[in-house]
Design a protein around this motif. Structure first.
Motif, mmCIF file in Angstrom:
data_model
loop_
_atom_site.group_PDB
_atom_site.id
_atom_site.type_symbol
_atom_site.label_atom_id
_atom_site.label_comp_id
_atom_site.label_asym_id
_atom_site.label_seq_id
_atom_site.Cartn_x
_atom_site.Cartn_y
_atom_site.Cartn_z
ATOM 1 N N UNK A 7 -14.106 36.936 -46.065
ATOM 2 C CA UNK A 7 -15.317 37.678 -45.693
ATOM 3 C C UNK A 7 -15.298 38.081 -44.226
ATOM 4 N N UNK A 8 -14.620 37.308 -43.391
ATOM 5 C CA UNK A 8 -14.556 37.598 -41.956
ATOM 6 C C UNK A 8 -13.415 38.537 -41.599
ATOM 7 N N UNK A 9 -12.506 38.780 -42.538
ATOM 8 C CA UNK A 9 -11.311 39.556 -42.247
ATOM 9 C C UNK A 9 -11.466 41.028 -42.544
ATOM 10 N N UNK A 10 -10.362 41.762 -42.356
ATOM 11 C CA UNK A 10 -10.382 43.195 -42.637
ATOM 12 C C UNK A 10 -10.328 43.459 -44.140
ATOM 13 N N UNK A 11 -10.483 44.692 -44.495
ATOM 14 C CA UNK A 11 -10.411 45.070 -45.902
ATOM 15 C C UNK A 11 -11.773 45.097 -46.539
ATOM 16 N N UNK A 12 -11.825 45.753 -47.670
ATOM 17 C CA UNK A 12 -13.101 45.940 -48.355
ATOM 18 C C UNK A 12 -13.142 45.357 -49.759
ATOM 19 N N UNK A 62 -21.791 32.936 -58.437
ATOM 20 C CA UNK A 62 -23.003 32.688 -57.644
ATOM 21 C C UNK A 62 -22.678 32.016 -56.317
ATOM 22 N N UNK A 63 -21.588 31.278 -56.298
ATOM 23 C CA UNK A 63 -21.175 30.617 -55.046
ATOM 24 C C UNK A 63 -20.411 31.550 -54.122
ATOM 25 N N UNK A 64 -19.539 32.396 -54.681
ATOM 26 C CA UNK A 64 -18.673 33.181 -53.799
ATOM 27 C C UNK A 64 -19.171 34.594 -53.507
ATOM 28 N N UNK A 65 -19.930 35.189 -54.409
ATOM 29 C CA UNK A 65 -20.346 36.570 -54.183
ATOM 30 C C UNK A 65 -21.257 36.740 -52.970
ATOM 31 N N UNK A 66 -22.201 35.855 -52.706
ATOM 32 C CA UNK A 66 -22.987 36.041 -51.482
ATOM 33 C C UNK A 66 -22.121 36.007 -50.215
ATOM 34 N N UNK A 67 -21.092 35.197 -50.246
ATOM 35 C CA UNK A 67 -20.181 35.116 -49.103
ATOM 36 C C UNK A 67 -19.424 36.431 -48.950
ATOM 37 N N UNK A 68 -18.812 36.889 -50.046
ATOM 38 C CA UNK A 68 -18.015 38.114 -49.995
ATOM 39 C C UNK A 68 -18.878 39.339 -49.720
ATOM 40 N N UNK A 69 -19.976 39.465 -50.437
ATOM 41 C CA UNK A 69 -20.858 40.609 -50.215
ATOM 42 C C UNK A 69 -21.435 40.585 -48.799
ATOM 43 N N UNK A 70 -21.722 39.386 -48.284
ATOM 44 C CA UNK A 70 -22.207 39.255 -46.908
ATOM 45 C C UNK A 70 -21.190 39.745 -45.888
ATOM 46 N N UNK A 129 -19.232 42.268 -46.544
ATOM 47 C CA UNK A 129 -18.958 43.659 -46.868
ATOM 48 C C UNK A 129 -17.827 43.859 -47.859
ATOM 49 N N UNK A 130 -17.469 42.821 -48.590
ATOM 50 C CA UNK A 130 -16.364 42.907 -49.551
ATOM 51 C C UNK A 130 -16.905 43.129 -50.965
ATOM 52 N N UNK A 131 -16.122 43.806 -51.769
ATOM 53 C CA UNK A 131 -16.427 43.977 -53.189
ATOM 54 C C UNK A 131 -15.446 43.128 -53.973
ATOM 55 N N UNK A 132 -15.944 42.494 -55.040
ATOM 56 C CA UNK A 132 -15.118 41.595 -55.846
ATOM 57 C C UNK A 132 -14.759 42.235 -57.182
ATOM 58 N N UNK A 147 -19.890 40.368 -73.331
ATOM 59 C CA UNK A 147 -20.406 41.570 -72.675
ATOM 60 C C UNK A 147 -21.784 41.370 -72.052
ATOM 61 N N UNK A 148 -22.670 40.629 -72.703
ATOM 62 C CA UNK A 148 -23.989 40.392 -72.109
ATOM 63 C C UNK A 148 -23.873 39.482 -70.891
ATOM 64 N N UNK A 149 -23.038 38.471 -70.981
ATOM 65 C CA UNK A 149 -22.863 37.539 -69.862
ATOM 66 C C UNK A 149 -22.233 38.245 -68.664
ATOM 67 N N UNK A 150 -21.233 39.093 -68.903
ATOM 68 C CA UNK A 150 -20.614 39.837 -67.800
ATOM 69 C C UNK A 150 -21.643 40.736 -67.141
ATOM 70 N N UNK A 151 -22.549 41.314 -67.938
ATOM 71 C CA UNK A 151 -23.605 42.174 -67.388
ATOM 72 C C UNK A 151 -24.530 41.396 -66.455
ATOM 73 N N UNK A 152 -24.621 40.094 -66.642
ATOM 74 C CA UNK A 152 -25.474 39.256 -65.791
ATOM 75 C C UNK A 152 -24.863 39.001 -64.422
ATOM 76 N N UNK A 153 -23.576 39.273 -64.261
ATOM 77 C CA UNK A 153 -22.904 38.968 -63.000
ATOM 78 C C UNK A 153 -23.089 40.096 -61.991
ATOM 79 N N UNK A 154 -22.837 39.763 -60.742
ATOM 80 C CA UNK A 154 -22.848 40.750 -59.679
ATOM 81 C C UNK A 154 -21.435 41.138 -59.255
ATOM 82 N N UNK A 155 -20.440 40.836 -60.112
ATOM 83 C CA UNK A 155 -19.097 41.307 -59.773
ATOM 84 C C UNK A 155 -19.130 42.824 -59.700
#
Length: 181
Positions: A43-48, A75-83, A85-88, A100-108
């Motif tokens: 999250x602190x490094x370069x790249x998107x 839920x543990x890693x996405x706030x870090x990565x999104x914070x 500026x990274x996309x997962x 498919x419904x469970x994947x829709x619940x994610x913020x990936x």
């Protein structure tokens, strides 16, 4: 997923998961802690963009376990990565209809190596209907490469229209060994 792919294999992992093998969960917790630390550095490094090569297929996990283990990890890693500026992006090249419904619940942000039948079990149209805002880094089925060049070109255009009717949120990849032809 790292335990399944890198250490145990499908059969042994499935038995351990079903039996509640305690060592499996101790290793999973340690790997999760390491993933969180890695995400903090990333999250602190370069790249998107960040790609987790999970190699997921739903028939091993099912929706209940997917929610318990995968969504909890996100839920543990996405706030870090999104914070940072990274996309997962996640490597989901298997059968996903049961998730498919469970994947829709994610913020990936996207699914990498997304594959249609027979390797996967959802068409790109079904994927787009299930996950309209996610980026598809779509895999071209190996069987398509045996088509004559003009038919392959037409097939890819058809797949692109199906996966991205508005021309957005799609790229193609080859995640397997491409035949020499």
């Amino acid at each position: 997923q790292a335990i399944l792919v890198e250490y145990a294999g499908v059969e042994r992992f499935s038995f351990h998961l079903t039996e509640g093998f305690p060592e499996l969960f101790a290793v999973a917790d340690a790997l999760m802690d390491n993933l969180v630390k890695a995400c903090e550095l990333i999250a602190q490094g370069p790249g998107d963009y960040v790609n987790i090569t999970e190699n997921l297929s739903g028939e091993i996990w099912g929706p209940q376990r997917y929610r318990k283990y995968h969504i909890e990890a996100y839920r543990r890693i996405l706030p870090i990565l999104h914070g940072g500026g990274k996309k997962l992006y996640t490597h989901y090249d298997g059968k996903l209809s049961c998730l498919k419904e469970a994947i829709a619940e994610t913020d990936i942000d996207g699914l990498e190596s997304l594959t249609t039948p027979p390797e996967g079990d959802m068409s790109y149209a079904e994927c787009r209907a299930a996950w309209p805002a996610k980026f598809f880094w779509a895999n071209i089925n190996l069987s398509h490469y045996s088509l004559p060049a003009a038919k392959l070109r037409q097939k890819v255009k058809e797949l692109a229209k199906e996966a991205a009717p508005d021309g957005r949120l799609l790229a193609f990849c080859i995640s397997e060994q491409c035949p020499e032809n």
